[in-house]
Scaffold this motif. Structure first.
Motif, short mmCIF file in Angstrom:
data_model
loop_
_atom_site.label_atom_id
_atom_site.label_comp_id
_atom_site.label_asym_id
_atom_site.label_seq_id
_atom_site.Cartn_x
_atom_site.Cartn_y
_atom_site.Cartn_z
N LEU A 158 -21.84 7.96 4.32
CA LEU A 158 -20.63 7.21 4.64
C LEU A 158 -20.99 6.46 5.78
O LEU A 158 -21.44 6.94 7.03
N GLU A 159 -20.47 5.12 5.88
CA GLU A 159 -20.75 4.54 7.02
C GLU A 159 -19.17 3.56 7.40
O GLU A 159 -18.98 2.71 6.31
N VAL A 160 -18.73 3.31 8.26
CA VAL A 160 -17.52 2.60 8.77
C VAL A 160 -17.95 2.01 10.02
O VAL A 160 -18.32 2.41 11.16
N ARG A 161 -18.19 0.49 9.97
CA ARG A 161 -18.44 -0.24 11.12
C ARG A 161 -17.73 -1.47 11.36
O ARG A 161 -17.28 -2.21 10.43
N LEU A 162 -17.47 -2.01 12.45
CA LEU A 162 -16.79 -3.03 12.99
C LEU A 162 -17.60 -4.07 13.34
O LEU A 162 -18.40 -3.99 14.17
N PRO A 208 -10.72 9.74 8.00
CA PRO A 208 -10.81 10.18 9.20
C PRO A 208 -11.54 9.23 9.99
O PRO A 208 -11.35 8.92 11.15
N LEU A 209 -12.49 8.58 9.42
CA LEU A 209 -13.46 7.68 9.91
C LEU A 209 -12.56 6.42 10.14
O LEU A 209 -12.70 5.98 11.42
N VAL A 210 -11.81 6.11 9.32
CA VAL A 210 -10.99 4.64 9.77
C VAL A 210 -10.03 5.14 10.78
O VAL A 210 -9.64 3.89 11.39
N LYS A 211 -9.49 6.07 10.70
CA LYS A 211 -8.32 6.61 11.70
C LYS A 211 -9.14 6.80 13.00
O LYS A 211 -8.34 6.51 13.94
N THR A 245 -7.74 0.05 -0.84
CA THR A 245 -6.40 0.16 -0.67
C THR A 245 -5.83 1.07 0.25
O THR A 245 -4.95 1.16 1.08
N ALA A 246 -6.92 2.34 0.53
CA ALA A 246 -6.48 3.61 1.44
C ALA A 246 -6.98 2.85 2.87
O ALA A 246 -6.28 3.28 3.63
N VAL A 247 -7.96 2.42 2.84
CA VAL A 247 -8.47 1.60 4.29
C VAL A 247 -7.34 0.89 4.81
O VAL A 247 -7.01 0.96 5.98
N GLU A 248 -6.88 0.14 4.08
CA GLU A 248 -6.01 -1.08 4.32
C GLU A 248 -4.75 -0.47 4.75
O GLU A 248 -3.73 -0.53 5.68
N LEU A 249 -4.27 0.67 4.13
CA LEU A 249 -3.04 1.45 4.30
C LEU A 249 -2.84 2.21 5.50
O LEU A 249 -1.95 2.03 6.49
N ILE A 250 -4.09 2.59 5.95
CA ILE A 250 -4.19 3.39 7.32
C ILE A 250 -3.95 2.36 8.70
O ILE A 250 -3.60 2.56 9.44
N LEU A 251 -4.71 1.12 8.14
CA LEU A 251 -4.83 0.05 9.25
C LEU A 251 -3.32 -0.51 9.38
O LEU A 251 -2.69 -0.51 10.41
N ARG A 252 -2.79 -0.63 8.30
CA ARG A 252 -1.31 -1.26 8.52
C ARG A 252 -0.24 -0.47 8.96
O ARG A 252 0.40 -0.64 9.82
N SER A 253 -0.59 0.73 8.56
CA SER A 253 0.43 2.09 8.98
C SER A 253 0.24 2.16 10.52
O SER A 253 1.17 2.78 11.03
N SER A 254 -1.08 1.81 10.89
CA SER A 254 -1.20 1.81 12.60
C SER A 254 -0.88 0.71 13.18
O SER A 254 -0.95 0.63 14.46
N GLY A 255 -0.45 -0.39 12.47
CA GLY A 255 -0.04 -1.57 13.33
C GLY A 255 -1.10 -2.51 13.39
O GLY A 255 -1.06 -3.48 14.26
N ILE A 256 -2.13 -2.43 12.70
CA ILE A 256 -3.46 -3.17 13.01
C ILE A 256 -3.40 -4.20 11.71
O ILE A 256 -3.61 -3.92 10.56
N ALA A 266 -22.59 -5.38 14.94
CA ALA A 266 -21.69 -4.50 15.00
C ALA A 266 -21.65 -3.72 16.45
O ALA A 266 -22.46 -3.60 17.17
N THR A 267 -20.43 -3.62 16.60
CA THR A 267 -20.04 -3.03 17.96
C THR A 267 -19.34 -2.02 17.91
O THR A 267 -19.04 -1.25 18.93
N TRP A 268 -18.84 -1.36 16.76
CA TRP A 268 -18.18 -0.05 16.75
C TRP A 268 -18.91 0.59 15.36
O TRP A 268 -18.71 -0.03 14.24
N ASN A 269 -19.03 1.93 15.45
CA ASN A 269 -19.53 2.61 14.36
C ASN A 269 -19.32 4.04 14.08
O ASN A 269 -19.26 4.85 14.77
N GLY A 270 -18.82 4.42 12.66
CA GLY A 270 -18.82 5.92 12.40
C GLY A 270 -19.48 6.25 11.05
O GLY A 270 -19.40 5.52 10.13
#
Length: 222
Positions: free
Chosen positions: A161-165, A207-210, A116-127, A182-186
């Motif tokens: 913690l890891e966030v990767r695209l 912060p990683l998602v942001k 929920t938190a990750v999707e909220l950050i993305l949607r509020s950013s217009g992604i 994987a082309t982006w990683n935090g």
């Protein structure tokens, strides 16, 4: 799943976690340090293969706990231009959260809350947040994958913690060969009091998602 991933042997690992002044149950702050500083990403992957219950990460995190007192906390480095440029033209992302071990779930950390938190950050950013079926229709098959390995150490947790695209790519020498990479990683490693475990969603994962969202918008202006 978002599939396997690929790293350049020559690329140094990059820490994206910064120290957070959040008091733990024992009175100490949440600490964040570079993950496997000095190793390439592929070297790290050979040491630690992620799975839903932590696997070898349990032993690695135990060593990290002992080493933390000897390390100087440092500010995260920004994403490289190559990582940022790899996001150009993506239509959005599917969000996938790795399963969390039952002990951490009992102490208040849930897949649902992170999702929920990750999707909220993305949607509020217009992604745009894609559904699984929408992702399968995209040639790039983009997926934002969030992994949390939490090891209980009595009154505290050691958390990786890891966030990767990940997305579908082709090889330069074999253009017809495609794979998920994987082309982006935090990533970051923290220690947090048990009572504050749920706070890592807003204080560390957020912060990683942001950071990802900022890089995405930098090359895909809305």
């Amino acid at each position: 799943m978002c599939g396997p991933y690929l790293w350049d042997e020559s690329e140094p690992s990059r820490a994206t976690g910064a120290a957070q002044d959040v008091a733990g149950e024992t009175g100490g702050p949440v600490m964040s340090v570079p993950l496997f500083w000095g190793l390439s990403r592929s070297q790290v992957r050979r040491i630690v293969r992620p799975n839903q219950y932590g696997g070898p990460m349990r032993y690695v995190l135990s060593a990290i706990i002992m080493a933390l007192t000897c390390l100087t906390l440092s500010t995260a480095q920004a994403a490289g231009s190559d990582e940022r440029e790899s996001l150009v033209g993506l239509p959005g992302v599917l969000v996938v959260i790795e399963e969390i071990n039952p002990e951490a779930q009992t102490d208040g950390l849930s897949v649902e809350a992170i999702q929920t938190a990750v999707e909220l950050i993305l949607r509020s950013s217009g992604i745009p947040v894609l559904t699984p079926s929408e992702r399968e229709m995209m040639p790039s098959r983009p997926c934002l994958y969030v992994q949390v390995n939490a090891l209980n150490r009595g009154p505290t947790y050691a958390v990786s913690l890891e966030v990767r695209l990940t997305q579908q790519v082709s090889l330069v020498h074999r253009p017809g060969w495609r794979m998920i990479a994987a082309t982006w990683n935090g990533d970051s490693v923290i220690i947090v009091g048990k009572a504050q475990l749920r706070m890592i969603i807003s204080e560390n994962i957020g912060p990683l998602v942001k950071a990802f969202a900022n890089d995405f918008l930098a090359v895909n202006p809305r």
